[in-house]
Design an enzyme around this catalytic site. Sequence first.
Site, PDB file in Angstrom:
ATOM      1  N   LYS A  80       0.871  -1.177   0.000  1.00 17.19           N
ATOM      2  CA  LYS A  80       0.000   0.000   0.000  1.00 17.19           C
ATOM      3  C   LYS A  80       0.906   1.223   0.000  1.00 17.19           C
ATOM      4  CE  LYS A  80      -4.505   0.919   0.419  1.00 17.19           C
ATOM      5  NZ  LYS A  80      -5.667   0.179  -0.057  1.00 17.19           N
ATOM      6  N   GLY A 180     -25.574   1.597   3.143  1.00 20.14           N
ATOM      7  CA  GLY A 180     -24.701   2.348   2.243  1.00 20.14           C
ATOM      8  C   GLY A 180     -24.910   1.915   0.809  1.00 20.14           C
ATOM      9  N   GLY A 182     -23.650   3.330  -2.161  1.00 21.15           N
ATOM     10  CA  GLY A 182     -22.764   4.074  -3.053  1.00 21.15           C
ATOM     11  C   GLY A 182     -22.436   3.206  -4.260  1.00 21.15           C
ATOM     12  N   VAL A 184     -20.623   0.464  -4.692  1.00 14.92           N
ATOM     13  CA  VAL A 184     -20.789  -0.985  -4.523  1.00 14.92           C
ATOM     14  C   VAL A 184     -22.226  -1.315  -4.103  1.00 14.92           C
ATOM     15  CG1 VAL A 184     -20.055  -3.042  -3.263  1.00 14.92           C
ATOM     16  CG2 VAL A 184     -18.367  -1.292  -3.848  1.00 14.92           C
TER      17      VAL A 184
HETATM   18  P1  NAD Z   1     -18.888   4.924  -1.876  1.00 17.10           P
HETATM   19  O1  NAD Z   1     -18.242   6.091  -1.236  1.00 17.10           O
HETATM   20  O2  NAD Z   1     -19.279   4.997  -3.317  1.00 17.10           O
HETATM   21  O3  NAD Z   1     -20.216   4.501  -1.058  1.00 17.10           O
HETATM   22  C1  NAD Z   1     -20.329   4.566   0.328  1.00 17.10           C
HETATM   23  C2  NAD Z   1     -21.762   4.976   0.618  1.00 17.10           C
HETATM   24  O4  NAD Z   1     -21.980   4.904   2.027  1.00 17.10           O
HETATM   25  C3  NAD Z   1     -22.086   6.419   0.194  1.00 17.10           C
HETATM   26  O5  NAD Z   1     -23.263   6.430  -0.601  1.00 17.10           O
HETATM   27  C4  NAD Z   1     -22.297   7.146   1.521  1.00 17.10           C
HETATM   28  O6  NAD Z   1     -23.248   8.189   1.414  1.00 17.10           O
HETATM   29  C5  NAD Z   1     -22.796   6.002   2.393  1.00 17.10           C
HETATM   30  N1  NAD Z   1     -22.681   6.245   3.829  1.00 17.10           N
HETATM   31  C6  NAD Z   1     -21.806   7.026   4.507  1.00 17.10           C
HETATM   32  N2  NAD Z   1     -22.082   6.983   5.826  1.00 17.10           N
HETATM   33  C7  NAD Z   1     -23.128   6.145   5.989  1.00 17.10           C
HETATM   34  C8  NAD Z   1     -23.850   5.671   7.107  1.00 17.10           C
HETATM   35  N3  NAD Z   1     -23.561   6.073   8.354  1.00 17.10           N
HETATM   36  N4  NAD Z   1     -24.870   4.810   6.911  1.00 17.10           N
HETATM   37  C9  NAD Z   1     -25.193   4.404   5.670  1.00 17.10           C
HETATM   38  N5  NAD Z   1     -24.536   4.821   4.560  1.00 17.10           N
HETATM   39  C10 NAD Z   1     -23.515   5.671   4.723  1.00 17.10           C
HETATM   40  O7  NAD Z   1     -17.895   3.696  -1.610  1.00 17.10           O
HETATM   41  P2  NAD Z   1     -17.905   2.283  -2.318  1.00 17.10           P
HETATM   42  O8  NAD Z   1     -16.846   2.271  -3.364  1.00 17.10           O
HETATM   43  O9  NAD Z   1     -19.291   1.880  -2.655  1.00 17.10           O
HETATM   44  O10 NAD Z   1     -17.348   1.363  -1.133  1.00 17.10           O
HETATM   45  C11 NAD Z   1     -18.178   0.987  -0.061  1.00 17.10           C
HETATM   46  C12 NAD Z   1     -17.348   0.258   0.982  1.00 17.10           C
HETATM   47  O11 NAD Z   1     -16.751  -0.912   0.406  1.00 17.10           O
HETATM   48  C13 NAD Z   1     -16.173   1.086   1.536  1.00 17.10           C
HETATM   49  O12 NAD Z   1     -15.966   0.722   2.874  1.00 17.10           O
HETATM   50  C14 NAD Z   1     -14.988   0.616   0.706  1.00 17.10           C
HETATM   51  O13 NAD Z   1     -13.755   0.763   1.398  1.00 17.10           O
HETATM   52  C15 NAD Z   1     -15.323  -0.848   0.533  1.00 17.10           C
HETATM   53  N6  NAD Z   1     -14.730  -1.470  -0.662  1.00 17.10           N
HETATM   54  C16 NAD Z   1     -15.011  -0.969  -1.892  1.00 17.10           C
HETATM   55  C17 NAD Z   1     -14.453  -1.567  -3.027  1.00 17.10           C
HETATM   56  C18 NAD Z   1     -14.769  -1.052  -4.398  1.00 17.10           C
HETATM   57  O14 NAD Z   1     -14.488  -1.766  -5.375  1.00 17.10           O
HETATM   58  N7  NAD Z   1     -15.348   0.132  -4.552  1.00 17.10           N
HETATM   59  C19 NAD Z   1     -13.610  -2.698  -2.887  1.00 17.10           C
HETATM   60  C20 NAD Z   1     -13.356  -3.196  -1.602  1.00 17.10           C
HETATM   61  C21 NAD Z   1     -13.915  -2.581  -0.489  1.00 17.10           C
END
Ligand code: NAD
Length: 358
Positions: A80, A180, A182, A184
């Site tokens: 990382k 959440g 977002g 994913v």
């Molecule tokens: P993102 O930022 O697109 O989505 C996160 C969502 O969570 C947002 O819509 C945000 O408004 C919402 N959120 C924030 N606080 C909240 C709460 N208290 N309650 C409910 N919702 C809340 O991120 P993402 O890319 O969708 O990733 C989501 C999670 O998965 C993160 O923890 C990320 O580290 C993990 N992750 C993502 C990937 C990837 O490919 N994107 C891979 C591995 C792990």
Amino acid sequence: MGVFEAIGTEAHEEVLFGADRSSGLRTIIAIHDTSLGPALGGTRFYPYQDEAEALRDVLRLAKGMTLKSAAAGLDLGGGKAVIIGDPAEIWSENLIRSYGRTIDSLGGRYITAEDVGTTVRDMVLISQETPWVSGLPIEDGGSGDPSPATARGVIAAVRAIGERLWGAGNLQGRRVAVQGIGKVGMDLVRRLTDMGAETVVTDPNADAVTFAVETYGSKAVSLDDIYDIECDVFSPCALGATLNASTIPRLRCSAIAGSANNQLAFDGDIELIVDRGILYAPDFIVNAGGVINIAVETDGYSPERAATMVDRIYDNLAAVFDTADRDGVNPQVAALRVAQARIDQAGGRRFRGRSEEQ
Ligand code: NAD
């Protein structure tokens, strides 16, 4: 804690501190373990309070990548990088390209990708300085946004849970609470809906909630009420540490499987989950779809090959549950054992980078 003490605690192989006065670059690249292959992991561009905080974060995240890739069956090690500073204040093309040259100096022992604070545009700039970068746009031969692959992996995990708990990987009529929605979470809701499951969602982003309700027929609840929803699977897809001593007693689910990293506030919180009879699917097994997708890019991206490999999360999770049964341990401990066993099989070899390839 001194630098060598910090590195020695988790036996990181190498940590590089890079600085460039002309652009203001201050970076730390941590290579945790290359027994299985080059260390892959994203670059976090973040305004850390001080260097000690940045070092702690990069060491922790690098180790997490070793475990995630090993358990996913990838021939990749864990690494990382962090760039210290607020991207909104110090970002420049010069800084990113200088960072790219720092990566290049490691000769392929570290391969970078996007993370918090870095974007596809940064990866494209880095690619002008070094081949050791992934997560490039599809039109540049890359794998694009990893989020759909991550959501696909969560589905594979939920199917493995279904097979174990209700004897079918079929999700028809099952209820999943998604915390959440977002990148994913929303794609997960789409896939669950396609498979006939019912979804309950929450997110501070009201537009996302409206979209899920109108497009997928999701039921919306408040940020706090999501913990009380009666459901088959609770799926944390927002931030880390949402599973803790105050939320776990409220859960009314049979299983937990989501994409968020570091879902347990404390390692010991797994015991609270086990005591409640809830099946926990370890986060680093469930959310490996993104890194698997990126791994496919490192030797020529093919969406079909990536999908096949992501679907193996089903088998990986089933193997974790079997190990837990066999060894009489919880799934989190079992997942760490599965990952460590693969690393140990490599016999402590170290990936030596470009010179090894020639
Ligand atoms: P993102 O930022 O697109 O989505 C996160 C969502 O969570 C947002 O819509 C945000 O408004 C919402 N959120 C924030 N606080 C909240 C709460 N208290 N309650 C409910 N919702 C809340 O991120 P993402 O890319 O969708 O990733 C989501 C999670 O998965 C993160 O923890 C990320 O580290 C993990 N992750 C993502 C990937 C990837 O490919 N994107 C891979 C591995 C792990």
